[in-house]
Scaffold this motif. Structure first.
Motif, PDB file in Angstrom:
ATOM      1  N   VAL A   1      98.417 -29.299   4.233  1.00 60.94           N
ATOM      2  CA  VAL A   1      98.809 -30.567   3.619  1.00 60.94           C
ATOM      3  C   VAL A   1      98.874 -31.651   4.692  1.00 60.94           C
ATOM      4  N   ALA A   2      99.675 -31.388   5.731  1.00 57.19           N
ATOM      5  CA  ALA A   2      99.834 -32.369   6.803  1.00 57.19           C
ATOM      6  C   ALA A   2     100.389 -31.679   8.038  1.00 57.19           C
TER       7      ALA A   2
ATOM      8  N   THR B   1      99.424 -37.474  13.581  1.00 60.00           N
ATOM      9  CA  THR B   1      99.452 -36.839  12.274  1.00 60.00           C
ATOM     10  C   THR B   1      98.046 -36.567  11.750  1.00 60.00           C
ATOM     11  N   ASN B   2      97.984 -35.588  10.844  1.00 67.63           N
ATOM     12  CA  ASN B   2      96.732 -35.229  10.190  1.00 67.63           C
ATOM     13  C   ASN B   2      97.064 -34.868   8.750  1.00 67.63           C
ATOM     14  N   TYR B   3      96.262 -35.385   7.817  1.00 63.51           N
ATOM     15  CA  TYR B   3      96.512 -35.146   6.403  1.00 63.51           C
ATOM     16  C   TYR B   3      95.261 -34.617   5.721  1.00 63.51           C
ATOM     17  N   SER B   4      95.463 -33.806   4.696  1.00 61.50           N
ATOM     18  CA  SER B   4      94.329 -33.433   3.874  1.00 61.50           C
ATOM     19  C   SER B   4      93.903 -34.662   3.078  1.00 61.50           C
TER      20      SER B   4
ATOM     21  N   VAL C   1      95.931 -35.748  -0.114  1.00 60.25           N
ATOM     22  CA  VAL C   1      97.275 -36.335  -0.059  1.00 60.25           C
ATOM     23  C   VAL C   1      97.332 -37.592   0.796  1.00 60.25           C
ATOM     24  N   LYS C   2      96.240 -37.907   1.458  1.00 61.62           N
ATOM     25  CA  LYS C   2      96.228 -39.070   2.354  1.00 61.62           C
ATOM     26  C   LYS C   2      96.575 -40.330   1.587  1.00 61.62           C
TER      27      LYS C   2
ATOM     28  N   PHE D   1     101.310 -39.021   0.904  1.00 60.63           N
ATOM     29  CA  PHE D   1     102.307 -38.210   1.604  1.00 60.63           C
ATOM     30  C   PHE D   1     102.474 -38.706   3.034  1.00 60.63           C
ATOM     31  N   THR D   2     103.688 -38.563   3.553  1.00 62.16           N
ATOM     32  CA  THR D   2     103.966 -38.934   4.937  1.00 62.16           C
ATOM     33  C   THR D   2     104.757 -37.819   5.604  1.00 62.16           C
ATOM     34  N   ILE D   3     104.257 -37.357   6.727  1.00 59.80           N
ATOM     35  CA  ILE D   3     104.964 -36.328   7.488  1.00 59.80           C
ATOM     36  C   ILE D   3     105.658 -36.990   8.672  1.00 59.80           C
TER      37      ILE D   3
ATOM     38  N   LEU E   1     108.512 -34.047   4.744  1.00 58.33           N
ATOM     39  CA  LEU E   1     107.301 -34.456   4.029  1.00 58.33           C
ATOM     40  C   LEU E   1     107.740 -35.319   2.855  1.00 58.33           C
TER      41      LEU E   1
END
Length: 121
Positions: free
Chosen positions: A47-48, A56-59, A62-63, A66-68, A79
């Motif tokens: 996911v992230a 950070t890296n996101y799929s 969810v980009k 979502f925020t990690i 998350l």
């Protein structure tokens, strides 16, 4: 080392949820932290992730929604999930790479127990 994840639940499409995960135990330093999810019959997917430096890296799925984030002092990774969709329904797992002690540079990988997120349409 234990990872405790919490914050899942049942929400409607378009709503918001925040997941949190805290690491405890013998921890010298934490490297990358992340969230993954899994639905029955499918492989666990990223996911992230967030590095110790904050990158950070996101799929793609969810980009932008979502925020990690992480608090290295508190050993937590969060998350924040907005604009949730039914396809976000899954068990969410936190994941951490860390060094349990200062004399071994090998990174160990740990998984949390998973928390269920269900998004109704």
């Amino acid at each position: 080392v234990q990872l405790q994840a919490y914050g899942g639940g049942l929400v409607q499409a378009g709503e918001y949820l925040r997941l949190s995960c805290v690491a405890s135990g013998s921890i010298f330093s934490i490297n990358a932290m992340g969230w993954y999810r899994q639905v029955p019959g499918k492989e666990r997917e990223l996911v992230a992730t967030i590095t110790s430096g904050g990158s950070t890296n996101y799929s793609d799925s969810v980009k932008g929604r979502f925020t990690i984030s992480r608090d290295s002092d508190k050993k937590t990774v969060d998350l924040r999930m907005t604009s949730l969709k039914p396809e976000d329904t899954a068990v969410y797992y936190c994941n951490v790479y860390l060094r349990p002690n200062g004399w071994n540079t090998q990174l160990m990988n740990y998984w949390g127990q998973g928390t269920q997120v269900t998004v109704s349409s």
